[in-house]
Design a protein around this motif. Structure first.
Motif, mmCIF file in Angstrom:
data_model
loop_
_atom_site.group_PDB
_atom_site.id
_atom_site.type_symbol
_atom_site.label_atom_id
_atom_site.label_comp_id
_atom_site.label_asym_id
_atom_site.label_seq_id
_atom_site.Cartn_x
_atom_site.Cartn_y
_atom_site.Cartn_z
ATOM 1 N N GLY A 91 10.985 -11.941 0.052
ATOM 2 C CA GLY A 91 10.306 -11.628 -1.380
ATOM 3 C C GLY A 91 11.211 -10.657 -2.482
ATOM 4 N N ALA A 142 7.550 -16.301 4.274
ATOM 5 C CA ALA A 142 7.313 -14.728 3.142
ATOM 6 C C ALA A 142 6.741 -16.018 1.673
ATOM 7 N N SER A 422 5.022 -9.701 0.485
ATOM 8 C CA SER A 422 6.240 -9.998 1.746
ATOM 9 C C SER A 422 6.172 -8.358 2.752
#
Length: 560
Positions: A91, A142, A422
């Motif tokens: 992320g 993600a 995330s």
């Protein structure tokens, strides 16, 4: 159109024809490109989520071929640990370097892991290659959730986050059935090989259509110490929680060491993040009250959610007497409840003004009602009544998924939307893993104490103490027909009263198990109560449209 161009005042790009640049400004894209990109994102997410559950029905055949019964849980655990660890790291890195290369790279890693897993000759090889698969799957998951924030402004994201969450839930329904069908039709190797012909077209689609806006011309300095410390915090934590009470006692050196290493790494991680120029998990996001509350609620709903996945099949099989195969299928109504709840919630967020606080409260309340009704179930509960209760729980849970993801994405600048999004997945998974560990202990202790209180004296006097102790530790006779046969044979020597003693013993085992599972859901209900109270404190910031996507969130609303 230049990348930094914004639409004319009053112009509408539509929810499926835009993409964000590094500054969070949305520029026009062909509608077909966005549609194909979203189709690819959902397909990639489906593949990665599917592989969390697809092996469950194939495990008996895998164990027959490879052996390693003592390590079979690691085929699932290795994937979970690797994917969970990858999510927050990817992320952040995708915020720095863009999503496209990470998404394509994640699919490639996933397909390589799939091919190697299918070629495995030993259980240890399969576990290692499942971890490789999980690494790629974590990257795919993600980026899938974050991609919605790149393609659509906050006011339009709800419906698409709802679809993303629905795909995630649907994979849990399809996975076991798909795995069983492929294993019976071809072989267990093909539950991994099948990913390759499905994944290659997705790669081609992303190479051609996935937008990759020019990144800001900044020389980034990845937070390598933070990445290493985050892995040292997450991996031992998940391993320790997976071991505790299953492979090793909670007080064993293995479990204590794993959890101690994780705690030490967390402390060092926090120190490292305060000194990093570009921390992998910026501590500044936790000063944002919307983010902090949303992550807390994600953790708590994850804690409660996993109780359904583990203990509902146990209730149907051990208390209501369903077969092992059909007990797993009873999760399907709950997962379909999640799917419809997520879709409805996402559509409502986009069409009714983006009231994520109200929808979060509604979802938690509905989920809580379902969990309370489940906690009241007994051996006398009908199958239909039990199904209604678990559908309620799933529907409420589905409502919460898009609500808190949108809340987080709307509250942070686009430069950190990847790491913030995330984090919601990460905290939900960590909460679920901790929930499994804690709720498993609650069930074990509740079952033992209820059984000790409820057994008739005539049964206690008639049944050998070692057999009672074995049933207290593991009432497998309730879920294993062979074990039930062994139990009846063991008690047949009691004479004429053996049938009555066996009936009383089995009835008490069922009642004690139902009571213990009820306690599990009451504990989950307490977690939901805390989540509800936390959501009451959530500030509801109007969702931004494309034309004001670069405006900052008011400090008075976001800061705690």
């Amino acid at each position: 159109m230049p990348d930094d161009t914004r639409p004319p005042e009053g112009a509408s790009l539509g929810p499926s024809a835009s993409v964000a640049d590094p500054a969070g400004r949305f520029r026009s894209l062909p509608r077909r490109q966005v549609q194909l990109t979203m189709a690819g994102v959902m397909a990639a997410l489906f593949l990665s989520a599917l592989d969390q559950t697809v092996v469950s029905t194939a495990m008996p055949r895998i164990i027959t071929d490879l052996g390693g019964l003592d390590r079979f849980t690691w085929v699932v655990t290795a994937y979970l640990v690797a994917s969970t660890t990858a999510v927050p790291i990817v992320g952040k890195l995708s915020d720095m370097y863009g999503r496209k290369s990470f998404l394509i790279g994640g699919i490639v890693i996933f397909l390589v892991g799939s091919a190697l897993a299918g070629l495995s000759q030993t259980m240890n090889q399969l576990i290692v290659f499942r971890a490789v698969q999980g690494l790629g799957g974590g990257v795919m998951m993600a980026i899938a959730f974050v991609s919605v924030a790149d393609l659509f402004p906050p006011a339009d994201r709800g419906k698409y986050q709802g679809f993303i969450a629905a795909v995630f839930g649907l994979s849990s329904v399809v996975g076991p059935v798909f795995g069983g069908l492929i294993t019976d039709t071809l072989s267990w190797h093909w539950i991994f090989y099948i990913n390759i012909p499905l994944g290659i077209p997705i790669i081609a689609l992303f190479v051609r259509y996935f937008p990759n806006p020019p990144r800001a011309q900044v020389r980034h300095r990845p937070d390598y110490p933070g990445i290493v410390l985050l892995m040292l915090a997450v991996v031992p934590l998940l391993i320790g929680l997976s071991w505790g009470g299953v492979q090793y006692a909670w007080g064993s050196a293995q479990v204590v060491t794993a959890l101690a290493v994780s705690l030490a790494a967390v402390i060092l991680f926090v120190v490292a993040e305060t000194r990093a120029s570009e921390p992998v998990m910026p501590l500044s996001i936790y000063r944002n009250r919307v983010v902090t509350i949303s992550l807390t609620v994600s953790f708590l709903t994850g804690f409660a959610m996993f109780s359904g996945f583990l203990f509902i099949p146990l209730f149907f099989q051990g208390v209501l007497g369903a077969s092992a195969t059909s007990s797993g299928s009873f999760l399907t109504p709950m997962m379909l409840g999640i799917v419809f709840g997520a879709i409805l919630s996402g559509q409502s967020l986009s069409r009714l003004g983006g009231h994520y606080r109200s929808q979060g409260l509604l979802g938690i309340a509905v989920m809580g009602v379902g969990m309370f009704l489940i906690s009241r179930m007994s051996a006398d509960t009908s199958f239909a009544g039990a199904l209604v209760n678990i559908v309620l729980m799933g529907f409420g849970l589905g409502i919460t998924f898009p609500a808190f993801t949108i809340a987080v994405q709307n509250a942070v600048p686009h430069s950190v939307v990847g790491v913030a999004t995330s984090a919601t997945q990460f905290y939900r998974t960590i909460g679920g893993t901790m929930g499994l560990a804690a709720l498993g202990a609650v069930m074990a202790s509740g079952f033992a104490s209820r059984l000790a209180r409820s057994l008739p004296d005539s049964v206690v006097d008639a049944v050998p103490p070692d057999l009672l102790a074995e049933l207290t530790d593991n009432p497998q006779a309730l879920v294993n027909p062979d074990a039930m046969t062994v139990l009846r044979d063991s008690l047949s020597g009691l004479g004429p009263e053996s049938a009555e003693v066996t009936r009383q013993l089995v009835d008490t085992l069922r009642e004690s198990l139902a009571s213990a599972i009820g306690e599990v859901f009451l504990v989950g209900l307490v977690a939901l109560g805390v989540a509800f109270l936390a959501t009451l404190l959530l500030t509801e910031i109007p969702l931004r449209r494309a034309e004001d996507a670069t405006e900052p969130v008011p400090a008075s609303a976001a800061e705690g």
